[in-house]
Design a protein around this motif. Structure first.
Motif, PDB file in Angstrom:
ATOM      1  N   PRO A 173       0.837  -1.203   0.000  1.00  0.00           N
ATOM      2  CA  PRO A 173       0.000   0.000   0.000  1.00  0.00           C
ATOM      3  C   PRO A 173       0.874   1.256   0.000  1.00  0.00           C
ATOM      4  O   PRO A 173       2.042   1.221   0.354  1.00  0.00           O
ATOM      5  N   ILE A 174       0.261   2.366  -0.391  1.00  0.00           N
ATOM      6  CA  ILE A 174       0.978   3.632  -0.386  1.00  0.00           C
ATOM      7  C   ILE A 174       1.373   3.985   1.042  1.00  0.00           C
ATOM      8  O   ILE A 174       0.586   3.834   1.965  1.00  0.00           O
ATOM      9  N   ASP A 175       2.569   4.481   1.198  1.00  0.00           N
ATOM     10  CA  ASP A 175       3.048   4.827   2.526  1.00  0.00           C
ATOM     11  C   ASP A 175       2.691   6.274   2.841  1.00  0.00           C
ATOM     12  O   ASP A 175       3.495   7.190   2.673  1.00  0.00           O
ATOM     13  N   LEU A 176       1.467   6.513   3.278  1.00  0.00           N
ATOM     14  CA  LEU A 176       1.034   7.849   3.660  1.00  0.00           C
ATOM     15  C   LEU A 176       1.195   8.030   5.169  1.00  0.00           C
ATOM     16  O   LEU A 176       1.487   7.096   5.896  1.00  0.00           O
ATOM     17  N   GLN A 177       0.971   9.262   5.625  1.00  0.00           N
ATOM     18  CA  GLN A 177       1.150   9.570   7.048  1.00  0.00           C
ATOM     19  C   GLN A 177      -0.091   9.131   7.813  1.00  0.00           C
ATOM     20  O   GLN A 177      -1.008   9.903   8.032  1.00  0.00           O
ATOM     21  N   ASP A 178      -0.116   7.892   8.246  1.00  0.00           N
ATOM     22  CA  ASP A 178      -1.300   7.366   8.918  1.00  0.00           C
ATOM     23  C   ASP A 178      -1.255   7.620  10.424  1.00  0.00           C
ATOM     24  O   ASP A 178      -2.146   7.195  11.150  1.00  0.00           O
ATOM     25  N   SER A 179      -0.229   8.302  10.913  1.00  0.00           N
ATOM     26  CA  SER A 179      -0.129   8.555  12.351  1.00  0.00           C
ATOM     27  C   SER A 179      -0.450   9.998  12.703  1.00  0.00           C
ATOM     28  O   SER A 179      -0.263  10.411  13.843  1.00  0.00           O
ATOM     29  N   ILE A 180      -0.928  10.770  11.763  1.00  0.00           N
ATOM     30  CA  ILE A 180      -1.151  12.193  12.024  1.00  0.00           C
ATOM     31  C   ILE A 180      -2.274  12.433  13.024  1.00  0.00           C
ATOM     32  O   ILE A 180      -2.370  13.515  13.594  1.00  0.00           O
ATOM     33  N   LEU A 181      -3.112  11.420  13.244  1.00  0.00           N
ATOM     34  CA  LEU A 181      -4.227  11.585  14.171  1.00  0.00           C
ATOM     35  C   LEU A 181      -3.839  11.288  15.616  1.00  0.00           C
ATOM     36  O   LEU A 181      -4.658  11.445  16.518  1.00  0.00           O
ATOM     37  N   ASP A 182      -2.600  10.864  15.835  1.00  0.00           N
ATOM     38  CA  ASP A 182      -2.178  10.444  17.174  1.00  0.00           C
ATOM     39  C   ASP A 182      -2.304  11.559  18.211  1.00  0.00           C
ATOM     40  O   ASP A 182      -2.528  11.292  19.402  1.00  0.00           O
ATOM     41  N   SER A 183      -2.164  12.797  17.772  1.00  0.00           N
ATOM     42  CA  SER A 183      -2.224  13.918  18.724  1.00  0.00           C
ATOM     43  C   SER A 183      -3.660  14.364  19.010  1.00  0.00           C
ATOM     44  O   SER A 183      -3.869  15.250  19.841  1.00  0.00           O
ATOM     45  N   LEU A 184      -4.622  13.761  18.332  1.00  0.00           N
ATOM     46  CA  LEU A 184      -6.025  14.129  18.504  1.00  0.00           C
ATOM     47  C   LEU A 184      -6.785  13.059  19.273  1.00  0.00           C
ATOM     48  O   LEU A 184      -6.315  11.935  19.419  1.00  0.00           O
ATOM     49  N   THR A 185      -7.974  13.433  19.726  1.00  0.00           N
ATOM     50  CA  THR A 185      -8.840  12.482  20.436  1.00  0.00           C
ATOM     51  C   THR A 185     -10.115  12.300  19.631  1.00  0.00           C
ATOM     52  O   THR A 185     -10.739  13.281  19.210  1.00  0.00           O
ATOM     53  N   SER A 186     -10.501  11.041  19.404  1.00  0.00           N
ATOM     54  CA  SER A 186     -11.742  10.797  18.680  1.00  0.00           C
ATOM     55  C   SER A 186     -12.922  11.185  19.571  1.00  0.00           C
ATOM     56  O   SER A 186     -12.847  11.099  20.807  1.00  0.00           O
ATOM     57  N   ILE A 187     -13.996  11.609  18.941  1.00  0.00           N
ATOM     58  CA  ILE A 187     -15.152  12.119  19.683  1.00  0.00           C
ATOM     59  C   ILE A 187     -15.707  11.075  20.646  1.00  0.00           C
ATOM     60  O   ILE A 187     -16.160  11.404  21.756  1.00  0.00           O
ATOM     61  N   ASP A 188     -15.655   9.798  20.259  1.00  0.00           N
ATOM     62  CA  ASP A 188     -16.222   8.753  21.120  1.00  0.00           C
ATOM     63  C   ASP A 188     -15.412   8.535  22.391  1.00  0.00           C
ATOM     64  O   ASP A 188     -15.874   7.865  23.320  1.00  0.00           O
ATOM     65  N   GLN A 189     -14.198   9.122  22.461  1.00  0.00           N
ATOM     66  CA  GLN A 189     -13.356   8.987  23.656  1.00  0.00           C
ATOM     67  C   GLN A 189     -13.465  10.193  24.585  1.00  0.00           C
ATOM     68  O   GLN A 189     -12.867  10.207  25.664  1.00  0.00           O
ATOM     69  N   LEU A 190     -14.230  11.204  24.193  1.00  0.00           N
ATOM     70  CA  LEU A 190     -14.394  12.397  25.023  1.00  0.00           C
ATOM     71  C   LEU A 190     -15.508  12.201  26.039  1.00  0.00           C
ATOM     72  O   LEU A 190     -16.420  11.392  25.835  1.00  0.00           O
ATOM     73  N   ASP A 191     -15.436  12.966  27.111  1.00  0.00           N
ATOM     74  CA  ASP A 191     -16.490  12.922  28.122  1.00  0.00           C
ATOM     75  C   ASP A 191     -17.799  13.409  27.525  1.00  0.00           C
ATOM     76  O   ASP A 191     -17.825  14.293  26.665  1.00  0.00           O
ATOM     77  N   ILE A 192     -18.901  12.845  27.997  1.00  0.00           N
ATOM     78  CA  ILE A 192     -20.214  13.160  27.458  1.00  0.00           C
ATOM     79  C   ILE A 192     -20.554  14.641  27.605  1.00  0.00           C
ATOM     80  O   ILE A 192     -21.379  15.189  26.859  1.00  0.00           O
ATOM     81  N   SER A 193     -19.900  15.328  28.559  1.00  0.00           N
ATOM     82  CA  SER A 193     -20.173  16.752  28.798  1.00  0.00           C
ATOM     83  C   SER A 193     -19.340  17.671  27.904  1.00  0.00           C
ATOM     84  O   SER A 193     -19.517  18.890  27.919  1.00  0.00           O
ATOM     85  N   HIS A 194     -18.443  17.091  27.111  1.00  0.00           N
ATOM     86  CA  HIS A 194     -17.548  17.894  26.271  1.00  0.00           C
ATOM     87  C   HIS A 194     -18.355  18.611  25.187  1.00  0.00           C
ATOM     88  O   HIS A 194     -19.277  18.033  24.593  1.00  0.00           O
ATOM     89  N   PRO A 195     -18.043  19.874  24.886  1.00  0.00           N
ATOM     90  CA  PRO A 195     -18.772  20.627  23.852  1.00  0.00           C
ATOM     91  C   PRO A 195     -18.772  19.939  22.484  1.00  0.00           C
ATOM     92  O   PRO A 195     -19.750  20.037  21.738  1.00  0.00           O
ATOM     93  N   ALA A 196     -17.677  19.227  22.152  1.00  0.00           N
ATOM     94  CA  ALA A 196     -17.616  18.536  20.868  1.00  0.00           C
ATOM     95  C   ALA A 196     -18.614  17.386  20.821  1.00  0.00           C
ATOM     96  O   ALA A 196     -19.196  17.089  19.770  1.00  0.00           O
ATOM     97  N   VAL A 197     -18.818  16.737  21.960  1.00  0.00           N
ATOM     98  CA  VAL A 197     -19.803  15.655  22.041  1.00  0.00           C
ATOM     99  C   VAL A 197     -21.208  16.237  21.929  1.00  0.00           C
ATOM    100  O   VAL A 197     -22.081  15.674  21.258  1.00  0.00           O
ATOM    101  N   LYS A 198     -21.425  17.379  22.579  1.00  0.00           N
ATOM    102  CA  LYS A 198     -22.731  18.033  22.484  1.00  0.00           C
ATOM    103  C   LYS A 198     -23.060  18.363  21.033  1.00  0.00           C
ATOM    104  O   LYS A 198     -24.206  18.244  20.594  1.00  0.00           O
ATOM    105  N   TYR A 199     -22.033  18.769  20.274  1.00  0.00           N
ATOM    106  CA  TYR A 199     -22.248  19.118  18.862  1.00  0.00           C
ATOM    107  C   TYR A 199     -22.750  17.919  18.059  1.00  0.00           C
ATOM    108  O   TYR A 199     -23.731  18.027  17.312  1.00  0.00           O
ATOM    109  N   VAL A 200     -22.089  16.751  18.200  1.00  0.00           N
ATOM    110  CA  VAL A 200     -22.507  15.586  17.404  1.00  0.00           C
ATOM    111  C   VAL A 200     -23.871  15.071  17.865  1.00  0.00           C
ATOM    112  O   VAL A 200     -24.644  14.529  17.058  1.00  0.00           O
TER     113      VAL A 200
END
Length: 342
Positions: free
Chosen positions: A112-139
């Protein structure tokens, strides 16, 4: 018929750049769908390979995968007619030339193409945030299905995150703010682009950052099931409400990748029959031979998410409406005349 497929694979080869046979029932070529690539004309990441008694194709650059018949038709319609006739005379039905696309790597000996598949490591997926988080409220407010939250990420400092991937914003960064990040994966699960969606009144509402410029900006191709109907919508968020859906993200629906899905896809353009540009584009897609959805007058909402939010419809109900209001060919042309309001 395998021998007919092999015969026409070799004939097709004269029309494909860098075509060569690597071994029995395995050919390599430069993919005509994505160009493979504009920077290096020696790149050849398309493969024709054997799976049981048929030949299939796969591009390891753009992810295009189908049977040999559909590739022949894409490259040379006259040669395709000859191919179908040969299959028919040999006892293979014409319908078999339109069999469901198979997405497999049988006999393909490339990485497969060797793309930067680790760029998301510094971010948190929405499903891992606390239910009270504003980003969770948005979804939650957008009624995005909970099983899709894992596909969305939160960047507390969006511009800083972008610059960690590719230099986009001038340092020192001004106007820093959080955004939802929607990553685009290729068929191998590698991130090749991402979209940043503003939570507030930040301008622009969307940033789309491409890491690999050779890729078409299509969201959701990593999750496609080619054996089922594919729904092509405008925005990534809209695609999260439908099964087996991809989004063109503000680009044209008529792209090389989408054309490769022509026989197995439904174009679901925004429901704006009074919008001159949308009407013009839909007319073009009908002329190109696509199956297109034209929502009935009873549907007033502009897009899928609005239908969920304001129409109080379920995703299953929307799919039923789409399927019963999808047209192609002459039928689509006649329906279009009644549908458009401009």
């Amino acid at each position: 018929m395998l021998y007919i497929d092999a015969k026409y694979a070799n004939i097709l080869g004269s029309r494909l750049r860098n075509f060569k046979q690597k071994k029995d029932y395995l050919w390599n070529y430069s993919c005509p769908v994505c160009g493979d690539s504009s920077k290096n004309k020696l790149k050849a990441r398309g493969y024709i390979y054997r799976a049981k008694s048929d030949l299939f194709v796969k591009c390891h650059n753009c992810g295009y995968g189908t049977n040999i018949g559909n590739l022949i038709r894409y490259v040379d319609s006259k040669l395709y007619d000859e191919y179908v006739l040969q299959r028919y005379k040999s006892g293979a039905s014409k319908h078999n030339d339109h069999k469901d696309i198979v997405d497999t790597d049988v006999f393909i000996d490339t990485k497969p193409i060797d793309l930067q598949d680790s760029i998301l490591d510094s971010l948190t997926s929405i499903d891992q945030l606390d239910i009270s988080h504003p980003a969770v409220k948005y979804v939650i407010d957008r009624k995005i299905p909970k099983e899709k939250w894992k596909l969305l990420y939160f960047a507390p400092k969006f511009k800083q995150f972008v610059n960690s991937v590719t230099p986009k914003f001038v340092e020192p960064i001004e106007g820093e703010h959080p955004r939802m990040v929607i990553p685009y994966f290729n068929s191998h699960g590698k991130v090749y682009a991402f979209q940043g969606r503003a939570y507030g009144s930040e301008d622009p509402k969307y940033y789309t950052i491409k890491i690999d410029e050779t890729q078409e900006k299509i969201y959701g191709i990593d999750r496609l099931d080619f054996s089922k109907r594919i729904y092509v919508v405008e925005g990534p968020i809209d695609s999260l409400f439908l099964p087996n859906a991809i989004a063109v993200s503000g680009s044209s629906f008529d792209t090389p990748y989408i054309r490769g899905l022509l026989t197995n896809a439904t174009i679901v353009i925004d429901n704006e029959p009074r919008n001159k540009e949308i009407v013009k584009q839909l007319h073009k897609y009908i002329d190109a031979g696509y199956s297109v959805c034209m929502f009935p007058e009873s549907i007033q909402q502009k897009d899928i998410n609005e239908m969920i939010l304001h129409g109080e419809m379920t995703a299953d109900e929307i799919i039923e409406i789409i399927n019963t209001n999808t047209y192609t060919g002459i039928e689509a042309t006649l329906k279009f005349i009644k549908w458009k309001k401009v």
